[in-house]
Design a protein around this motif. Structure first.
Motif, PDB file in Angstrom:
ATOM      1  N   GLY A 201     -39.982 -35.141 -26.395  1.00  0.00           N
ATOM      2  CA  GLY A 201     -39.946 -36.541 -25.947  1.00  0.00           C
ATOM      3  C   GLY A 201     -39.861 -37.520 -27.082  1.00  0.00           C
ATOM      4  N   ILE A 202     -40.281 -37.141 -28.231  1.00  0.00           N
ATOM      5  CA  ILE A 202     -40.207 -38.068 -29.380  1.00  0.00           C
ATOM      6  C   ILE A 202     -39.371 -37.456 -30.489  1.00  0.00           C
ATOM      7  CG2 ILE A 202     -42.446 -39.178 -28.912  1.00  0.00           C
ATOM      8  CD1 ILE A 202     -43.424 -37.310 -31.333  1.00  0.00           C
ATOM      9  N   TRP A 203     -38.838 -36.296 -30.239  1.00  0.00           N
ATOM     10  CA  TRP A 203     -38.149 -35.553 -31.306  1.00  0.00           C
ATOM     11  C   TRP A 203     -37.032 -36.363 -31.926  1.00  0.00           C
ATOM     12  CZ3 TRP A 203     -33.352 -33.512 -32.448  1.00  0.00           C
ATOM     13  CH2 TRP A 203     -33.332 -32.500 -33.440  1.00  0.00           C
ATOM     14  N   GLU A 204     -36.415 -37.233 -31.048  1.00  0.00           N
ATOM     15  CA  GLU A 204     -35.285 -38.035 -31.537  1.00  0.00           C
ATOM     16  C   GLU A 204     -35.649 -38.812 -32.807  1.00  0.00           C
ATOM     17  OE1 GLU A 204     -32.193 -38.171 -30.602  1.00  0.00           O
ATOM     18  OE2 GLU A 204     -32.618 -36.599 -29.107  1.00  0.00           O
ATOM     19  N   PHE A 205     -36.859 -39.349 -32.831  1.00  0.00           N
ATOM     20  CA  PHE A 205     -37.201 -40.163 -34.008  1.00  0.00           C
ATOM     21  C   PHE A 205     -38.312 -39.545 -34.852  1.00  0.00           C
ATOM     22  CE2 PHE A 205     -41.186 -42.025 -32.543  1.00  0.00           C
ATOM     23  CZ  PHE A 205     -41.094 -41.982 -31.158  1.00  0.00           C
ATOM     24  N   ASN A 206     -38.932 -38.491 -34.413  1.00  0.00           N
ATOM     25  CA  ASN A 206     -40.015 -37.904 -35.204  1.00  0.00           C
ATOM     26  C   ASN A 206     -40.038 -36.402 -34.981  1.00  0.00           C
ATOM     27  OD1 ASN A 206     -43.614 -37.871 -35.077  1.00  0.00           O
ATOM     28  ND2 ASN A 206     -42.305 -37.616 -36.856  1.00  0.00           N
ATOM     29  N   ARG A 207     -39.373 -35.684 -35.870  1.00  0.00           N
ATOM     30  CA  ARG A 207     -39.239 -34.251 -35.684  1.00  0.00           C
ATOM     31  C   ARG A 207     -40.432 -33.496 -36.264  1.00  0.00           C
ATOM     32  NH1 ARG A 207     -33.237 -32.906 -37.797  1.00  0.00           N
ATOM     33  NH2 ARG A 207     -33.036 -35.075 -38.436  1.00  0.00           N
ATOM     34  N   CYS A 208     -41.119 -34.121 -37.239  1.00  0.00           N
ATOM     35  CA  CYS A 208     -42.184 -33.391 -37.922  1.00  0.00           C
ATOM     36  C   CYS A 208     -43.480 -34.206 -37.886  1.00  0.00           C
ATOM     37  CB  CYS A 208     -41.846 -33.155 -39.391  1.00  0.00           C
ATOM     38  SG  CYS A 208     -40.250 -32.426 -39.682  1.00  0.00           S
ATOM     39  N   SER A 209     -44.585 -33.543 -38.110  1.00  0.00           N
ATOM     40  CA  SER A 209     -45.867 -34.180 -38.398  1.00  0.00           C
ATOM     41  C   SER A 209     -46.128 -34.005 -39.885  1.00  0.00           C
ATOM     42  CB  SER A 209     -46.991 -33.507 -37.609  1.00  0.00           C
ATOM     43  OG  SER A 209     -46.874 -33.815 -36.245  1.00  0.00           O
ATOM     44  N   PHE A 210     -46.756 -35.042 -40.458  1.00  0.00           N
ATOM     45  CA  PHE A 210     -47.048 -34.983 -41.895  1.00  0.00           C
ATOM     46  C   PHE A 210     -48.518 -35.330 -42.126  1.00  0.00           C
ATOM     47  CE2 PHE A 210     -42.818 -36.809 -41.120  1.00  0.00           C
ATOM     48  CZ  PHE A 210     -41.990 -35.861 -41.712  1.00  0.00           C
ATOM     49  N   ALA A 211     -49.108 -34.713 -43.150  1.00  0.00           N
ATOM     50  CA  ALA A 211     -50.471 -35.090 -43.546  1.00  0.00           C
ATOM     51  C   ALA A 211     -50.651 -34.782 -45.011  1.00  0.00           C
ATOM     52  CB  ALA A 211     -51.501 -34.353 -42.705  1.00  0.00           C
ATOM     53  N   PHE A 212     -51.422 -35.633 -45.668  1.00  0.00           N
ATOM     54  CA  PHE A 212     -51.608 -35.448 -47.118  1.00  0.00           C
ATOM     55  C   PHE A 212     -52.743 -36.323 -47.623  1.00  0.00           C
ATOM     56  CE2 PHE A 212     -47.972 -38.097 -46.004  1.00  0.00           C
ATOM     57  CZ  PHE A 212     -48.336 -39.342 -46.480  1.00  0.00           C
ATOM     58  N   MET A 213     -53.299 -35.885 -48.727  1.00  0.00           N
ATOM     59  CA  MET A 213     -54.211 -36.765 -49.472  1.00  0.00           C
ATOM     60  C   MET A 213     -53.328 -37.503 -50.467  1.00  0.00           C
ATOM     61  SD  MET A 213     -57.343 -35.872 -52.023  1.00  0.00           S
ATOM     62  CE  MET A 213     -58.478 -35.069 -50.919  1.00  0.00           C
ATOM     63  N   ILE A 214     -53.549 -38.800 -50.615  1.00  0.00           N
ATOM     64  CA  ILE A 214     -52.656 -39.580 -51.497  1.00  0.00           C
ATOM     65  C   ILE A 214     -53.433 -40.686 -52.218  1.00  0.00           C
ATOM     66  CG2 ILE A 214     -51.998 -41.186 -49.650  1.00  0.00           C
ATOM     67  CD1 ILE A 214     -49.167 -41.248 -50.930  1.00  0.00           C
ATOM     68  N   GLU A 215     -52.949 -40.992 -53.375  1.00  0.00           N
ATOM     69  CA  GLU A 215     -53.514 -42.119 -54.141  1.00  0.00           C
ATOM     70  C   GLU A 215     -53.254 -43.383 -53.336  1.00  0.00           C
ATOM     71  OE1 GLU A 215     -51.771 -42.469 -58.006  1.00  0.00           O
ATOM     72  OE2 GLU A 215     -52.886 -44.304 -58.474  1.00  0.00           O
ATOM     73  N   GLU A 216     -54.335 -44.064 -53.017  1.00  0.00           N
ATOM     74  CA  GLU A 216     -54.256 -45.190 -52.103  1.00  0.00           C
ATOM     75  C   GLU A 216     -53.255 -46.251 -52.564  1.00  0.00           C
ATOM     76  OE1 GLU A 216     -58.256 -46.161 -51.031  1.00  0.00           O
ATOM     77  OE2 GLU A 216     -57.641 -47.972 -49.978  1.00  0.00           O
ATOM     78  N   LYS A 217     -53.285 -46.519 -53.872  1.00  0.00           N
ATOM     79  CA  LYS A 217     -52.444 -47.602 -54.414  1.00  0.00           C
ATOM     80  C   LYS A 217     -50.957 -47.296 -54.292  1.00  0.00           C
ATOM     81  CE  LYS A 217     -55.583 -49.478 -57.853  1.00  0.00           C
ATOM     82  NZ  LYS A 217     -56.117 -48.880 -59.096  1.00  0.00           N
TER      83      LYS A 217
END
Ligand SMILES: *[C@@H]1O[C@H](CO)[C@@H](O)[C@H](O)[C@H]1NC(C)=O
Ligand SMILES: *[C@@H]1O[C@H](CO)[C@@H](O)[C@H](O)[C@H]1NC(C)=O
Ligand SMILES: *[C@@H]1O[C@H](CO)[C@@H](O)[C@H](O)[C@H]1NC(C)=O
Ligand SMILES: *[C@@H]1O[C@H](CO)[C@@H](O)[C@H](O)[C@H]1NC(C)=O
Ligand SMILES: *[C@@H]1O[C@H](CO)[C@@H](O)[C@H](O)[C@H]1NC(C)=O
Ligand SMILES: *[C@@H]1O[C@H](CO)[C@@H](O)[C@H](O)[C@H]1NC(C)=O
Ligand SMILES: *[C@@H]1O[C@H](CO)[C@@H](O)[C@H](O)[C@H]1NC(C)=O
Length: 748
Positions: A201-217
């Motif tokens: 249902g959302i694949w058209e615009f969002n094929r993947c899920s992403f997650a990460f720790m990242i430097e806030e700035k």
């Protein structure tokens, strides 16, 4: 020669090296460690690439040169370091977690990255600089962390679900993106993802899920990230590092040393373990190296320089502001700034005042331009009539500094100064005209001499006086401040001499008793001095021609100011005498000159002799009270001398036992001055010297009387001082006249 040449070369190389060193950055690696850089990564001590170069094996950086550019790894592990900073931070690049699906809802790829910091090392993921982010519209992310104590594991999650891209905002606020903060002290983490609907249902615009720790700035979110993150592999993460396990306080308590070197201080990272070092304020560099913290030249920073209103001066560890000469204050814009010293303030005030005045004058001038023009025509007429052209001509022939001292006054200025020539302002009248007392707008009191008639011969005299006075710069000659030629009759402006004429002091009964012999001798000596100066020392010899007690003015300290140069003559250097129309005042007039019309400086000597007799006797130069042959004071005096009656004709109030000898000597000088033949009279220089000699000896009352020794010593001390200051004054006057002569001489 060769050796010298080589030495020179070395010097040049040394200078060049010094310049190069100064230009490059401060050293960051331990001295002797060449490798302070790996690829693009600078490696500051306590980190190092080898045993001799790090502070502790935990700070080993392995540089793998098989990569291009070479890559820096923390320890011997596989953690790629991209930056090391001295404020206790490292930057790493870490993979992001990604789960991707196909349109049918089947997962096509999945990764679950993890990262493990060296357990023993002083490293933790920064909880303040990093955060956990999950991006996707059907995303469920979980991070598992392990803290320093290995048994202390924890999990934190983030869910994001959305059905339409158009509702996804430009900020990470829950729709399409969620973020959460981290716990302290994490040494290990992994991130896993899952979804509720396999992105159907959302694949058209969002094929993947992403997650990460990242430097806030470094993190920003846009709806486009829902798809474009597929291309991104790694994101930056900040790791905190510190030294040891003890904080500063503990070290201090246990009297343990720390790694902080000169001009640095121990700091505790926020609630972490260990400590870090920081350079003191005003210093920068590597606090872990000896002499690593160097003074900052704050003044080269325009922001700091702006804090100073004038000059910024760098000091060791700080800076100060300074003020230019003539100013005081701390020079800080937030402090007192620089304050002009008082005199400058006045100067500025005067400057502004003058500026405003001239502006105002300018406007007024424009306004009254037309009427002024008419008036000017009239004034021009007077100027011509009053010999202005003659004066200009006369002055243009002479050069030197004299013209600077005189000023052309306006008629209105002088009218105002004298209350329109009010009766009450009259100081004196004479054959020449009237003298008024005036007050200029600048507060100066002046004497203004107004010619009586527009008689042509008078005007010549007037011009003559201006020209003569312009030549003279002597403290005992009344100073000519300027003149005014715009009026019907010409006007001269002099300094005001407050204490009247010598004539007043001798002949005014109320003043006579206070007029002591010492004063008289001083006046005689000064008058002789100035006449001597006029005759010989002035740039062009000048004969006064009208020396008399009414022309000798006195100021408040009884200093002589010789005035009235209306009849004075300039004697060209190649002429000793001059044939002129006889002029002078009866009673003072040199009989020889009267008969021959030959004017020489000895005529002044004669007149001065009469003044001396006046001073001695207190009698008038001409008196009809005396028998016919003795109406002239000189004749009367010479007669008395012949008959040895001097003591009888001296003014009694000033004679006493102490000065009778001096009086006699002065009488003798007067006698010589009054000789009928000019040739036989002494010249003014000699007279002046004799009188000065008498004065000086009078100031040293040498006495053998032992009773008065103490008093004498006291007097002596005082008198020596007086003589010195007199000498000094004399010297400065001497320089003045010398100057005049020189510049005149050059002008010729
Ligand atoms: C450098 O990296 C390459 C490739 O990963 C590896 O084979 C090599 O052993 C590394 N060298 C060092 C000194 O770690
Ligand atoms: C670190 O660099 C090595 C060699 O390029 C690479 O294999 C590894 O994936 C990198 N790791 C990270 C976390 O970037
Ligand atoms: C999602 O995918 C998994 C395995 O690929 C499958 O078992 C599950 O039924 C799917 N769920 C939906 C809602 O399609
Ligand atoms: C999201 O997209 C913007 C614009 O393309 C990009 O600048 C930003 O780096 C992306 N965010 C991440 C985490 O990659
Ligand atoms: C550090 O810890 C103390 C207590 O252990 C706490 O009160 C303080 O708020 C903490 N400081 C920070 C910056 O977390
Ligand atoms: C620098 O000097 C100012 C005063 O001139 C002082 O207030 C400030 O504390 C100093 N700063 C340091 C780091 O010493
Ligand atoms: C300038 O002065 C202000 C006020 O004292 C101070 O807060 C600021 O830090 C100063 N700026 C610099 C660069 O020193």
């Amino acid at each position: 020669m060769r050796i010298r040449g080589m030495a020179l070369q070395f010097t040049i190389i040394g200078v060049l090296l010094a310049a190069v060193t100064a230009a490059t950055e401060l050293p960051i690696a331990k001295p002797g460690c060449q490798e302070d850089r790996c690829g693009n990564v600078r490696i500051p001590y306590p980190f190092g690439t080898g045993e001799d170069c790090y502070y502790d094996p935990q700070f080993l950086i392995t540089c793998n040169h098989t990569f291009n550019p070479p890559k820096a790894f923390l320890g011997e592990g596989n953690l790629n370091v991209t930056e090391i900073t001295l404020d206790g931070k490292l930057r790493l690049m870490q993979y992001i977690a990604k789960d991707c699906y196909n349109p049918a809802g089947a997962r096509t790829s999945r990764n679950r990255p993890w990262i493990n910091l060296p357990v023993q090392g002083p490293y933790v993921f920064s909880d303040t600089d990093n955060m956990l982010v999950a991006i996707g519209c059907d995303t469920y992310a979980v991070m598992q962390g392990i803290r320093e104590d290995k048994s202390d594991t924890y999990m934190v999650g983030c869910v994001s679900k959305c059905s339409n891209k158009k509702y996804v905002p430009n900020t990470c606020s829950g729709i399409g993106c969620c973020q959460t903060s981290l716990a302290k002290g994490i040494k290990y983490f992994d991130v896993s993802l899952s979804s509720y609907d396999n992105h159907t249902g959302i694949w058209e615009f969002n094929r993947c899920s992403f997650a990460f720790m990242i430097e806030e700035k470094q993190f920003s979110f846009f709806p486009s990230n829902l798809s474009d993150l597929e291309q991104v592999n790694k994101v930056p993460i900040i790791v905190d590092w510190s030294i040891g396990r003890n904080n500063c306080e503990t070290l201090e308590k246990n009297k343990m040393s720390n790694a902080c070197q000169g001009q640095s201080k121990c700091y505790d990272p926020e609630n972490g373990s260990g400590y870090i070092c920081k350079c003191l304020d005003g210093y920068q560099g590597n606090p872990y190296l000896p002499n690593g913290c160097r003074n900052i030249n704050e003044c080269s920073d325009p922001k700091v320089a702006h804090n100073c209103s004038h000059n910024c001066i760098d000091t060791e560890g700080n800076y100060t502001c300074s003020c230019p000469k003539g100013y005081h204050g701390d020079g800080r814009i937030d402090g007192e700034r620089c304050i002009r010293n008082r005199s400058s303030v006045i100067q500025v005030a005067v400057g502004i005042g003058a500026g405003l005045t001239s502006l105002l004058m300018g406007i007024t001038w424009l306004y009254w331009g037309y009427s002024k023009w008419k008036l000017m025509k009239l004034k021009e007429k007077f100027f011509r009539q009053n010999g202005g052209l003659l004066l200009e001509q006369q002055l243009s022939r002479r050069e030197g500094p004299v013209t600077e001292t005189a000023k052309i006054f306006s008629a209105a200025e002088l009218e105002k100064a004298t209350d329109k020539y009010h009766e009450s302002r009259i100081l004196g009248r004479g054959g020449f005209g009237t003298v008024y007392k005036g007050t200029l707008t600048d507060g100066r009191t002046v004497a203004i001499k107004k010619s009586k008639t527009i008689d042509h011969s008078q005007i010549e005299q007037f011009i003559n006086e201006v020209v003569v006075l312009y030549q003279i710069n002597h403290r005992n000659v009344v100073k000519l401040l300027g003149c005014c030629l715009e009026t019907e009759v010409p006007l001269l402006v002099y300094e005001y001499v407050a204490n009247g004429t010598l004539y007043d002091h001798i002949h005014d009964k109320s003043k006579v008793s206070a007029f002591t012999w010492e004063m008289r001798l001083k006046i005689a000596s000064e008058t002789a001095g100035v006449l001597s100066y006029l005759h010989s020392a002035a740039s062009v010899p000048i004969i006064h021609r009208d020396v008399k007690s009414t022309n000798i003015l006195l100021d408040n300290s009884y200093t002589v100011k010789v005035s009235d140069f209306g009849t004075s003559r300039l004697i060209p250097l190649d002429q000793d005498e001059l044939s002129t129309m006889v002029q002078g005042t009866l009673g003072y007039l040199d009989p020889e000159y009267f008969h021959t019309s030959q004017l020489t400086d000895k005529s002044d000597v004669y007149s001065f002799g009469v003044v001396l007799v006046e001073l001695l006797t207190g009698m008038k130069a001409i008196s009809f009270d005396r028998p016919e042959g003795e109406r002239n004071l000189s004749a009367y005096f010479l007669c008395a001398l012949k008959e040895d009656r001097l003591v009888h004709i001296l003014q009694d109030c000033m004679v006493n036992q102490d000065n009778i000898r001096q009086l006699k000597e002065v009488a003798n000088i007067a006698k010589k001055c009054l000789r009928v033949k000019g040739e036989e009279r002494p010249n003014m220089k000699k007279v002046a010297m004799e009188l000065e000699g008498l004065r000086t000896s009078a100031k040293h009352p040498w006495t053998n009387d032992e009773l008065y020794v103490e008093e004498t010593e006291y007097l002596l001390g005082e008198s020596v001082e007086t003589v010195r200051s007199e000498e000094m004054a004399g010297t400065s006057a001497g320089y003045h006249s010398l100057y005049l002569m020189q510049s005149q001489g050059d002008g010729r």
